[in-house]
Design a protein around this motif. Sequence first.
Motif, PDB file in Angstrom:
ATOM      1  N   TYR A  31     -17.381  18.735  73.813  1.00 23.41           N
ATOM      2  CA  TYR A  31     -16.728  19.148  74.693  1.00 23.41           C
ATOM      3  C   TYR A  31     -17.063  18.929  76.151  1.00 23.41           C
ATOM      4  CZ  TYR A  31     -14.741  23.008  71.937  1.00 23.41           C
ATOM      5  OH  TYR A  31     -13.775  23.933  70.977  1.00 23.41           O
ATOM      6  N   TYR A  33     -15.340  17.947  79.781  1.00 24.68           N
ATOM      7  CA  TYR A  33     -13.793  18.751  81.526  1.00 24.68           C
ATOM      8  C   TYR A  33     -14.401  17.852  82.573  1.00 24.68           C
ATOM      9  CZ  TYR A  33     -15.452  22.838  78.180  1.00 24.68           C
ATOM     10  OH  TYR A  33     -15.622  23.142  76.963  1.00 24.68           O
ATOM     11  N   ALA A 101     -16.142  28.094  73.906  1.00 24.04           N
ATOM     12  CA  ALA A 101     -16.961  26.833  74.891  1.00 24.04           C
ATOM     13  C   ALA A 101     -17.678  27.340  75.249  1.00 24.04           C
ATOM     14  CB  ALA A 101     -15.303  25.885  76.060  1.00 24.04           C
ATOM     15  N   LEU A 102     -18.200  27.965  75.796  1.00 25.11           N
ATOM     16  CA  LEU A 102     -19.397  28.690  75.855  1.00 25.11           C
ATOM     17  C   LEU A 102     -19.686  27.706  77.218  1.00 25.11           C
ATOM     18  CD1 LEU A 102     -21.204  28.946  72.303  1.00 25.11           C
ATOM     19  CD2 LEU A 102     -19.665  30.885  73.961  1.00 25.11           C
ATOM     20  N   GLU A 103     -21.819  27.537  77.439  1.00 19.76           N
ATOM     21  CA  GLU A 103     -22.276  27.825  78.826  1.00 19.76           C
ATOM     22  C   GLU A 103     -21.644  26.022  79.079  1.00 19.76           C
ATOM     23  OE1 GLU A 103     -26.063  27.763  78.563  1.00 19.76           O
ATOM     24  OE2 GLU A 103     -26.620  26.653  80.040  1.00 19.76           O
ATOM     25  N   GLN A 104     -21.376  25.396  80.165  1.00 19.15           N
ATOM     26  CA  GLN A 104     -21.144  24.476  80.750  1.00 19.15           C
ATOM     27  C   GLN A 104     -22.429  24.596  81.305  1.00 19.15           C
ATOM     28  OE1 GLN A 104     -16.482  24.013  82.258  1.00 19.15           O
ATOM     29  NE2 GLN A 104     -15.749  24.749  80.771  1.00 19.15           N
ATOM     30  N   PHE A 106     -23.362  20.645  84.271  1.00 20.93           N
ATOM     31  CA  PHE A 106     -21.786  20.206  85.180  1.00 20.93           C
ATOM     32  C   PHE A 106     -23.167  19.015  85.601  1.00 20.93           C
ATOM     33  CE2 PHE A 106     -18.567  22.013  86.236  1.00 20.93           C
ATOM     34  CZ  PHE A 106     -18.622  23.435  86.037  1.00 20.93           C
ATOM     35  N   GLY A 107     -21.836  17.893  86.091  1.00 19.33           N
ATOM     36  CA  GLY A 107     -22.948  16.569  87.324  1.00 19.33           C
ATOM     37  C   GLY A 107     -22.407  16.948  88.816  1.00 19.33           C
TER      38      GLY A 107
END
Lengths: 115, 111
Positions: A31, A33, A101-104, A106-107
Amino acid sequence: NAGVTQTPKFRVLKTGQSMTLLCAQDMNHEYMYWYRQDPGMGLRLIHYSVGEGTTAKGEVPDGYNVSRLKKQNFLLGLESAAPSQTSVYFCASSNPTSGRALEQYFGPGTRLTVT
Amino acid sequence: SQQGEEDPQALSIQEGENATMNCSYKTSINNLQWYRQNSGRGLVHLILIRSNEREKHSGRLRVTLDTSKKSSSLLITASRAADTASYFCATEETSYDKVIFGPGTSLSVIP
């Protein structure tokens, strides 16, 4: 691992110009985003992808397009930039379990100013 | 529309004190997550609590979830100046493969 990287870090556009923001992740996540962050608004989801070759609209998709031709990359395009698109853009990725989705991850963000 | 709403919007405490932030949401969720954002940086995941859990701990962090009230709280104990950041709750709804973020709480820890 570099994690999630974003290119460029800063950009100034004139109204009507176009540009593409690149997000790359080396964690083999399914996934990905794109969010925008504006003062007092938190993060708002623009578009997302649940796998290579797939994209879907988020909360605020108008004026943006995306492509996920390769699993590790997620591109965000602005075809005709407007001052309302001045914002900080964040890319994130996650590796779902059982479809959740769980843990994202990030950039570092891209700061875009449209004049 | 935003799913989660944090309260308060801003919080200022002395080092060593505890900080409590609250999050309310509107629809059924699979899980609720808390993230931290230092100034000018990306968000960092802190903790995830599933809908069938009521409390979770991680170091100095304690998260509670009350699905009947559709609310969660994040407690940071013995705060440090390095805890100064914005904190966001994010909810993953049962019908979507994405998370929705609230507007955040800005925490200032004064040395």
